[in-house]
Structure formats: C-alpha cells, structure tokens
Write a protein that holds these residues in place. Structure first.
Motif: not given
Length: 259
Positions: A9-15, A49-54, A197-201
């Motif tokens: 698991v690696v977080r990149t901003g909201a992703v 803190e997680t807005g979207a997942v890859v 990242q776009e979907l997390a917005e």
C-alpha cells in the motif's frame, strides 16, 4: 528464499496504490493474498484520506488468477468455502465506496480478470492480455465474470469470450469495452494514478451513491428511478452539494469535504 505474498500500500496524495505482490508466482490469488487484499480494502473503505484507489500487480503481471497448485479442493465443502472467499473479495471490491482504477500490465487471468471487471476504470498497457481459460480447464468462470464481463462488453460478446477461452489483447479489450484506456506499458501505473487523482476530486458521497446505484439499481428504469428518489433528497442537504453549486456559479474547482 522467496518472500511471502503481500499486498503493498502506497499513498500518493488522495490516491492509494494497492499492489498484489507475489511476483515469483505471478501474483496468483491464493488464499493468503486474497485475505490480505480483503484486509486492505476494509481499511481503505474507512480511510478519510483515501479519495480513490489504484489496483495493480507487481512486476510484469497483474495476476495469473487462481492458484492452480491448490486445486482441486479436497472435497465439495472445501470447494464451496473457497468460492465463498472469492465471492466475498469480489463483492468487497465492487462495493468499495471510493473509485477504483485497475492498472493492468501483462496478463490478468481468470478470477483476476473478475477483479478488473468490477473496477470503475480500467487502464491497460499495450502488452496487457485478458485470459479466460475456464472452458479449457473444465471449470465455470468465477470471480463474478458471467455478470461483470457481460456488464462491460455486452452479453453476446461475453458469451463468446467465455466459451472460446481465447486471449483478449489490449486493443481488442479497448474496442470491446473491457478496457477504458490503452497506454504504453511503462506508463500504465502513472496513467492510472492520474485518472484516480481526477476521480478523487469528485464529491465522495455522490461517488459512493453512483457506484451503489449502478450496482444495485441499474436493472430497470423503475429501479433507477426508485434509487434516485431514495438517495437524492439526502444529497440535496449535504455541504458538498452547496459547495458544488457555489463552485459552479463561481467557475472554480469545488473542494469537497464528504459531508
């Protein structure tokens, strides 16, 4: 000695990037990896803190699918328990209250293709391949594929894919609707993260409601209208709707709070 299966698991901003990592076995979805993925998904569902997942796989393979070395189960009861585990994982991923983008490099086989099909967006590399070997193995498709593949590509095409058991390459997957975007292999993860990242917005409560509606109320017009009557009045009263409306009038990007 090979490392045990893990889910990184690696977080990149909201992703949050979730990586299936059993690389020496091509990320097969054995019981240990399935359980680890379920635990991670449960954490992410409750993570503000997680807005979207890859979702992706380590190395040059999304996942080789089920663990053939553990098949067949010892008896029918064990087989039923195995399928219940698989069903629980697929349901959990499909019902995650956040957007999920699949990043597919290399093969996605069997039940792993089932995981991809319940993701919201599918980004694949030029070298990606989808493998549905069930009729060559003497098995029924699993991972929910008789439903989710048909949802993505249509019933007639899904029937042909599952019966013929022929590999589906990246461009064919794009044309069929199994993939949403094809990029060069080295760009798969970065493209998926950019999409996430776009979907997390987007407004989190609305995203969760859309996903639920598509999952539970898309079978008929009556179901869809009933779902709207149930959910829309609640969303009218949220801070996110007021923020979205104000941002629309002010011609700016909204900043949603999830409430």
């Amino acid at each position: 000695m090979n490392a045990p299966p893990q889910v990184r698991v690696v977080r990149t901003g909201a992703v949050t990037v979730v990586t299936l990592d059993d690389e020496h076995r091509r990320n097969v979805l054995g019981s240990e990896l399935r359980n680890r993925l379920r635990a991670v998904l449960a954490e992410l569902s409750a993570d503000p803190e997680t807005g979207a997942v890859v979702l992706t796989g380590a190395g040059n393979c999304f996942s080789a699918g089920g663990d053939l070395s553990s098949m067949p189960p010892a008896n029918e009861a064990e087989g039923a328990a195995r399928m219940s585990e698989v069903a629980g994982l697929v349901q959990q991923l499909a019902s995650l209250n956040k957007p999920v983008v699949a990043a597919v490099a290399g093969p996605a086989a069997g039940v792993a293709a089932g995981l991809v099909c319940v993701c919201d967006v599918v980004v694949v590399g030029e070298g990606a391949r989808f493998l549905f070997p069930f009729t060559r193995l003497g098995l029924v498709p699993d991972g929910g594929l008789v439903h989710s593949l048909a949802q993505r590509v249509g019933p007639a095409r899904a029937r042909r894919i599952l019966l013929e058991a022929a590999p589906v390459d990246a461009r064919t997957a794009l044309a069929a609707g199994l993939a949403d975007r094809v990029v060069a292999d080295p760009e798969v993860l970065s493209a998926a993260i950019a999409c996430a990242q776009e979907l997390a917005e987007r407004a989190p409560l609305a995203v969760a409601a859309v996903k639920r509606g598509l999952r539970e109320a898309s079978g008929s017009l009556a179901e869809a209208l009933a779902f709207e009557r149930e959910r829309q009045p609640t969303l009218f009263g949220t801070a996110d709707f007021l923020e979205g409306k104000q941002a629309f009038h002010e011609r700016r990007t909204p900043s949603f709070s999830g409430c």
